[in-house]
Design a protein around this motif. Structure first.
Motif, mmCIF file in Angstrom:
data_model
loop_
_atom_site.group_PDB
_atom_site.id
_atom_site.type_symbol
_atom_site.label_atom_id
_atom_site.label_comp_id
_atom_site.label_asym_id
_atom_site.label_seq_id
_atom_site.Cartn_x
_atom_site.Cartn_y
_atom_site.Cartn_z
ATOM 1 N N PRO A 73 23.579 25.100 48.517
ATOM 2 C CA PRO A 73 22.856 25.827 49.570
ATOM 3 C C PRO A 73 23.808 26.585 50.494
ATOM 4 O O PRO A 73 24.780 26.027 50.990
ATOM 5 N N GLY A 74 23.516 27.855 50.691
ATOM 6 C CA GLY A 74 24.303 28.670 51.604
ATOM 7 C C GLY A 74 25.541 29.296 51.010
ATOM 8 O O GLY A 74 26.190 30.126 51.664
ATOM 9 N N ALA A 75 25.899 28.922 49.784
ATOM 10 C CA ALA A 75 27.078 29.513 49.154
ATOM 11 C C ALA A 75 26.831 30.990 48.864
ATOM 12 O O ALA A 75 25.721 31.396 48.532
ATOM 13 N N SER A 76 27.886 31.793 48.963
ATOM 14 C CA SER A 76 27.731 33.226 48.706
ATOM 15 C C SER A 76 29.021 33.819 48.157
ATOM 16 O O SER A 76 30.123 33.338 48.462
ATOM 17 N N LEU A 77 28.870 34.841 47.338
ATOM 18 C CA LEU A 77 30.021 35.590 46.839
ATOM 19 C C LEU A 77 30.571 36.419 47.991
ATOM 20 O O LEU A 77 29.857 37.212 48.605
ATOM 21 N N ALA A 78 31.856 36.251 48.296
ATOM 22 C CA ALA A 78 32.408 36.891 49.493
ATOM 23 C C ALA A 78 33.633 37.753 49.235
ATOM 24 O O ALA A 78 34.068 38.461 50.134
ATOM 25 N N GLY A 79 34.192 37.701 48.028
ATOM 26 C CA GLY A 79 35.388 38.497 47.823
ATOM 27 C C GLY A 79 35.966 38.348 46.437
ATOM 28 O O GLY A 79 35.383 37.707 45.561
ATOM 29 N N THR A 80 37.138 38.944 46.270
ATOM 30 C CA THR A 80 37.816 38.932 44.979
ATOM 31 C C THR A 80 39.314 38.696 45.169
ATOM 32 O O THR A 80 39.880 38.948 46.240
ATOM 33 N N VAL A 81 39.928 38.242 44.093
ATOM 34 C CA VAL A 81 41.380 38.058 44.055
ATOM 35 C C VAL A 81 42.021 39.356 43.576
ATOM 36 O O VAL A 81 41.507 40.019 42.679
ATOM 37 N N VAL A 109 43.714 37.942 48.455
ATOM 38 C CA VAL A 109 42.266 38.075 48.328
ATOM 39 C C VAL A 109 41.752 39.088 49.348
ATOM 40 O O VAL A 109 42.320 39.267 50.426
ATOM 41 N N ASP A 110 40.670 39.747 48.967
ATOM 42 C CA ASP A 110 39.894 40.579 49.875
ATOM 43 C C ASP A 110 38.561 39.898 50.126
ATOM 44 O O ASP A 110 37.876 39.502 49.169
ATOM 45 N N LEU A 111 38.198 39.732 51.390
ATOM 46 C CA LEU A 111 36.919 39.141 51.770
ATOM 47 C C LEU A 111 36.071 40.202 52.461
ATOM 48 O O LEU A 111 36.578 40.974 53.282
ATOM 49 N N GLU A 112 34.796 40.227 52.133
ATOM 50 C CA GLU A 112 33.870 41.178 52.735
ATOM 51 C C GLU A 112 33.212 40.536 53.957
ATOM 52 O O GLU A 112 32.412 39.598 53.822
ATOM 53 N N TRP A 113 33.564 41.019 55.152
ATOM 54 C CA TRP A 113 32.930 40.516 56.366
ATOM 55 C C TRP A 113 31.439 40.865 56.323
ATOM 56 O O TRP A 113 31.073 41.998 56.045
ATOM 57 N N GLY A 114 30.597 39.884 56.560
ATOM 58 C CA GLY A 114 29.161 40.077 56.458
ATOM 59 C C GLY A 114 28.584 39.500 55.180
ATOM 60 O O GLY A 114 27.364 39.446 55.025
ATOM 61 N N ALA A 115 29.458 39.042 54.271
ATOM 62 C CA ALA A 115 28.974 38.441 53.027
ATOM 63 C C ALA A 115 28.486 37.015 53.241
ATOM 64 O O ALA A 115 27.824 36.454 52.374
#
Length: 327
Positions: free
Chosen positions: A305-313, A251-257
């Protein structure tokens, strides 16, 4: 074992324990084993269990003489662990050990556990209270617990459903949860637990004893949309997410997401801890990482609450890290 102290604990916690018992509970507190009926309406039921401890967070609780939060911690930690498999909690058993039993301390811990169990419709079915002089230091204690859940075999989460291009949705943590306390205690050594860092805006003890968040209520209705998920505990982001991926994927995660609680930057700065080590030790603000189909992202973000899209597989190439955090 101080039998009088042990009996005093049972007398005090009896009401709290009974408050978690519903019609599925067969046994009573104080027996040699707890008995629970399988919840009705589950086809091909599978028992799912997990055992863990609160780790060295108990040292903060002992120093602060605040014990109920760690009781809730161990329940919520276990509930999250079996949720990752696709099971909902049914029963919990605790283990408390100290050099000398203080009935008030044990009762506070168990009452905290009972309160957390009640919020999860989970029975506090039993436990063990051990007095081990010479094993533990004076005023120190250990806390562990076993969470038991049940699920239909057909509804267990199958990580082989994960595909390249799937989305990673992260759910926020309440702080350190129950991991990384050996490092955190070393970093904050010399500071009073009452000290208020401007970055935190509250006493250090409140930050360090913040209760490990449970995600059962957030996710129980959304489980059919979950392809995989990781409870971010010991090992942090780098070591937990690969546990719930097929070997061919990363997975790739976007720091700041997602929002990172300020306590993590404070630990990094005071302790001189590098970024990779932080992500190996702490959850970095992510309590649960959920992998789902891209078309289901909005449902998670809208309902939690607080959930966010942060990355992709992604498909894993030779030599690549399983988890990459893109800064």
């Amino acid at each position: 074992m101080d039998i009088a102290a042990a009996n005093a604990v049972i007398d005090r916690i009896r009401e709290s324990v009974h408050s978690t018992h519903g019609p599925l509970v067969v046994s009573d507190i104080g027996g040699f084993g707890g008995a629970l009926r399988i919840p009705p309406g589950i086809n091909d039921p599978v028992i799912v269990s997990s055992i863990d401890s609160v780790g060295t967070k108990v040292s903060i609780a002992a120093q602060a003489r605040r014990y109920d939060t760690v009781g809730a911690d161990i329940v919520n930690h276990g509930a999250n662990d079996i949720l990752v498999v696709g099971a909902l909690p049914c029963a919990f058993l605790d283990y408390f050990a100290a050099s000398r039993l203080d009935p008030d301390v044990v009762a506070d811990v168990v009452e905290g556990a009972a309160s957390a169990c009640g919020k999860l419709d989970c029975a506090l079915l039993g436990g063990e209270t051990a007095e081990l002089p010479g094993v533990y230091q004076e005023n120190e204690f250990d806390l562990a617990g076993c969470m038991i859940g049940v699920a239909s075999e057909a509804e267990l989460i199958d990580i082989d459903r994960v595909r390249p291009g799937d989305a990673v949705v992260v759910l926020p943590s309440n702080g350190l949860h129950t991991n990384g306390y050996s490092l955190a205690r070393r970093v904050f050594r010399g500071y009073s637990l009452d000290h208020v860092f401007p970055e935190l805006g509250r006493p250090l003890v409140d930050e360090l004893l913040a209760v490990h968040r449970s995600y059962v209520r957030d996710l129980r209705e959304l489980l059919p949309m979950v392809r995989s998920m990781a409870h971010i505990t010991g090992g942090g982001l780098f070591d937990n997410i690969p546990r719930v991926l097929p070997d061919s994927l990363g997975v790739d995660l976007e720091w700041g997401a997602w929002q990172v609680p300020p306590v993590f930057e404070l630990i990094r700065k005071l302790g001189g801890v590098d970024f990779d080590e932080m992500c190996h030790v702490f959850n970095m603000g992510v309590g649960m990482a959920v992998i789902c189909a891209p078309e289901n992202v909005d449902e998670f973000v809208y309902r939690i609450p607080g959930a966010s899209l942060a990355g992709t597989v992604r498909t894993l190439q030779q030599g690549e890290e399983r988890v990459r955090i893109l800064t």
